[in-house]
Design a protein around this motif. Structure first.
Motif, PDB file in Angstrom:
ATOM      1  N   LEU A   1      32.647  32.032  77.116  1.00 32.74           N
ATOM      2  CA  LEU A   1      32.365  32.326  78.824  1.00 32.74           C
ATOM      3  C   LEU A   1      32.267  33.973  79.245  1.00 32.74           C
ATOM      4  O   LEU A   1      32.540  33.762  80.248  1.00 32.74           O
ATOM      5  CB  LEU A   1      32.537  31.296  79.302  1.00 32.74           C
TER       6      LEU A   1
ATOM      7  N   GLU B   1      41.935  32.506  83.901  1.00 35.61           N
ATOM      8  CA  GLU B   1      40.516  31.574  84.665  1.00 35.61           C
ATOM      9  C   GLU B   1      39.495  30.765  83.548  1.00 35.61           C
ATOM     10  O   GLU B   1      39.570  29.753  83.955  1.00 35.61           O
ATOM     11  CB  GLU B   1      39.529  32.697  85.059  1.00 35.61           C
ATOM     12  N   LEU B   2      39.826  31.131  82.400  1.00 34.22           N
ATOM     13  CA  LEU B   2      39.133  30.299  81.127  1.00 34.22           C
ATOM     14  C   LEU B   2      39.809  28.714  81.191  1.00 34.22           C
ATOM     15  O   LEU B   2      39.454  27.641  80.845  1.00 34.22           O
ATOM     16  CB  LEU B   2      39.177  30.794  79.794  1.00 34.22           C
TER      17      LEU B   2
ATOM     18  N   ARG C   1      40.854  26.622  83.090  1.00 33.31           N
ATOM     19  CA  ARG C   1      39.970  25.913  84.448  1.00 33.31           C
ATOM     20  C   ARG C   1      38.576  25.953  83.989  1.00 33.31           C
ATOM     21  O   ARG C   1      38.575  24.959  84.792  1.00 33.31           O
ATOM     22  CB  ARG C   1      40.208  26.525  85.367  1.00 33.31           C
ATOM     23  N   ARG C   2      37.887  26.628  83.762  1.00 34.15           N
ATOM     24  CA  ARG C   2      36.218  26.037  83.084  1.00 34.15           C
ATOM     25  C   ARG C   2      35.947  25.122  81.802  1.00 34.15           C
ATOM     26  O   ARG C   2      34.737  25.408  81.919  1.00 34.15           O
ATOM     27  CB  ARG C   2      36.098  27.585  83.021  1.00 34.15           C
TER      28      ARG C   2
ATOM     29  N   ARG D   1      44.222  21.152  87.609  1.00 32.70           N
ATOM     30  CA  ARG D   1      42.373  21.609  87.546  1.00 32.70           C
ATOM     31  C   ARG D   1      42.447  21.807  88.782  1.00 32.70           C
ATOM     32  O   ARG D   1      41.132  21.785  89.207  1.00 32.70           O
ATOM     33  CB  ARG D   1      41.554  20.926  86.669  1.00 32.70           C
TER      34      ARG D   1
ATOM     35  N   HIS E   1      36.357  16.825  84.631  1.00 28.88           N
ATOM     36  CA  HIS E   1      36.536  17.677  86.250  1.00 28.88           C
ATOM     37  C   HIS E   1      35.140  18.614  85.290  1.00 28.88           C
ATOM     38  O   HIS E   1      34.780  20.067  86.701  1.00 28.88           O
ATOM     39  CB  HIS E   1      37.789  19.375  86.143  1.00 28.88           C
TER      40      HIS E   1
ATOM     41  N   PRO F   1      34.027  20.922  82.541  1.00 25.07           N
ATOM     42  CA  PRO F   1      33.573  21.837  82.837  1.00 25.07           C
ATOM     43  C   PRO F   1      32.426  22.973  82.281  1.00 25.07           C
ATOM     44  O   PRO F   1      31.276  21.638  81.565  1.00 25.07           O
ATOM     45  CB  PRO F   1      35.006  22.119  81.683  1.00 25.07           C
ATOM     46  N   GLU F   2      32.552  23.653  81.906  1.00 28.30           N
ATOM     47  CA  GLU F   2      30.831  24.378  81.988  1.00 28.30           C
ATOM     48  C   GLU F   2      30.958  24.658  80.068  1.00 28.30           C
ATOM     49  O   GLU F   2      29.994  24.419  79.914  1.00 28.30           O
ATOM     50  CB  GLU F   2      31.561  25.646  81.827  1.00 28.30           C
TER      51      GLU F   2
ATOM     52  N   GLN G   1      26.070  21.804  80.941  1.00 31.83           N
ATOM     53  CA  GLN G   1      27.667  22.263  79.997  1.00 31.83           C
ATOM     54  C   GLN G   1      27.100  22.216  78.755  1.00 31.83           C
ATOM     55  O   GLN G   1      26.198  22.010  77.815  1.00 31.83           O
ATOM     56  CB  GLN G   1      28.394  20.928  80.249  1.00 31.83           C
TER      57      GLN G   1
END
Length: 297
Positions: free
Chosen positions: A64, A74-75, A77-78, A105, A147, A149-150, A181
């Motif tokens: 990402l 940060e990663l 979380r994503r 999260r 959640h 996620p991306e 996603q």
């Protein structure tokens, strides 16, 4: 086109053994990417490097757009991650465990957890230590997806699931792609990858063997043809045809392999009276084994 994962000459050694050997790979944002290989090929090593659970011996990785080590907080979380050996505290109830992980999260709506549990037929009131392997795997799937996620990184995600739940999982993957996603799915079960993946990579002994779309991989497959004639035929009529190999004539039954268009074979067969015809294509699993054993182009 944006990339969700970018690996460049990524290498990981364990003493004298190499887990990965100069792996260069790109996963596009918004696609489902199947990562294929048998146990020990380097799939889990790749995933652990992406998540900074282990460090590379050499080479670089970007996830990402971030360095997995510098951008780890940060990663995480994503990303939604399902480990191949998913383990959580067995004393908790499934719902309590998922609520706790959701809180880590930043909070996940209870309705989202309940919805996923209902679709996967998971009893949220059951203690995890009392669950079967398949039901523990459902907990793992829910915590990865809940959640939104991306990027979803899934290591052998359907291990222990029954066929009906496997289909529900594949539906979740398809819905994730529709929502934009990215899904990076490691597996040795070819049918599930073939059902949902846009592209696949085949890894062998830590090295990339092939990367392609499922459609293009299938276009390289061959036909295994069996023709039964009313009367005997001469094998020379068919052995000289373009793309025809491995021809065997047993009485009035002819079997052969056809690479490319079957049109010349069909036209030659049409000069005789056919009483039976069967043509089987390779599936992704057969293609994979052809690549892995070095028999494919």
């Amino acid at each position: 086109m944006r990339t969700a994962i970018e690996l460049n000459e990524l290498t990981k050694t364990y003493g004298q053994r190499r887990g990965l050997d100069g792996l260069t790979l790109q996963v596009r944002a918004g696609e489902v990417f199947g990562y294929l290989g048998p146990n020990g090929a380097g799939k889990s090593t790749t995933i652990r490097l992406l998540l900074d659970l282990i460090r590379p011996t050499s080479g670089t990785a970007r996830v990402l757009g971030l360095d997995p080590r510098a951008g780890a907080v940060e990663l995480h979380r994503r990303i939604g991650y399902l480990a191949g050996d998913f383990v959580v505290d067995g004393r908790q109830r499934a719902g309590e465990c998922l609520a706790f992980l959701g809180g880590l999260r930043g909070g996940v709506p209870v309705a989202r957890i309940t919805e996923l549990a209902a679709r996967l037929e998971l009893d949220l009131t059951a203690r995890i230590k009392s669950l079967s392997k398949g039901n523990r795997q459902k907990v793992g799937i829910i915590q990865a997806f809940m959640h939104d996620p991306e990027l979803l990184i899934l290591d052998e995600p359907t291990s222990g699931l029954d066929p009906l739940v496997q289909q529900t999982f594949l539906d979740l993957v398809t819905e994730a792609r529709t929502a934009g996603q990215t899904v990076f799915m490691s597996s040795h079960i070819m049918s599930e990858v073939e059902a949902v993946a846009d592209r696949v990579a085949i890894i062998r002994e830590g090295r990339l063997v092939a990367t392609d779309t499922v459609t293009d991989l299938r276009s390289r497959s061959f036909l295994q043809v069996r023709l039964t004639f009313a009367d005997p035929v001469r094998p020379e009529e068919f052995s000289v045809l373009p793309g025809v190999t491995d021809l065997v004539l047993d009485g009035t039954t002819l079997t052969c392999r056809v690479d490319g268009s079957p049109d010349p074979l069909v036209k030659a067969a049409a000069r005789h009276t056919l009483t039976g015809l069967r043509a089987d294509t390779q599936d992704l699993e057969e293609l994979f084994h052809a690549y892995y054993t070095g028999h494919a182009a």
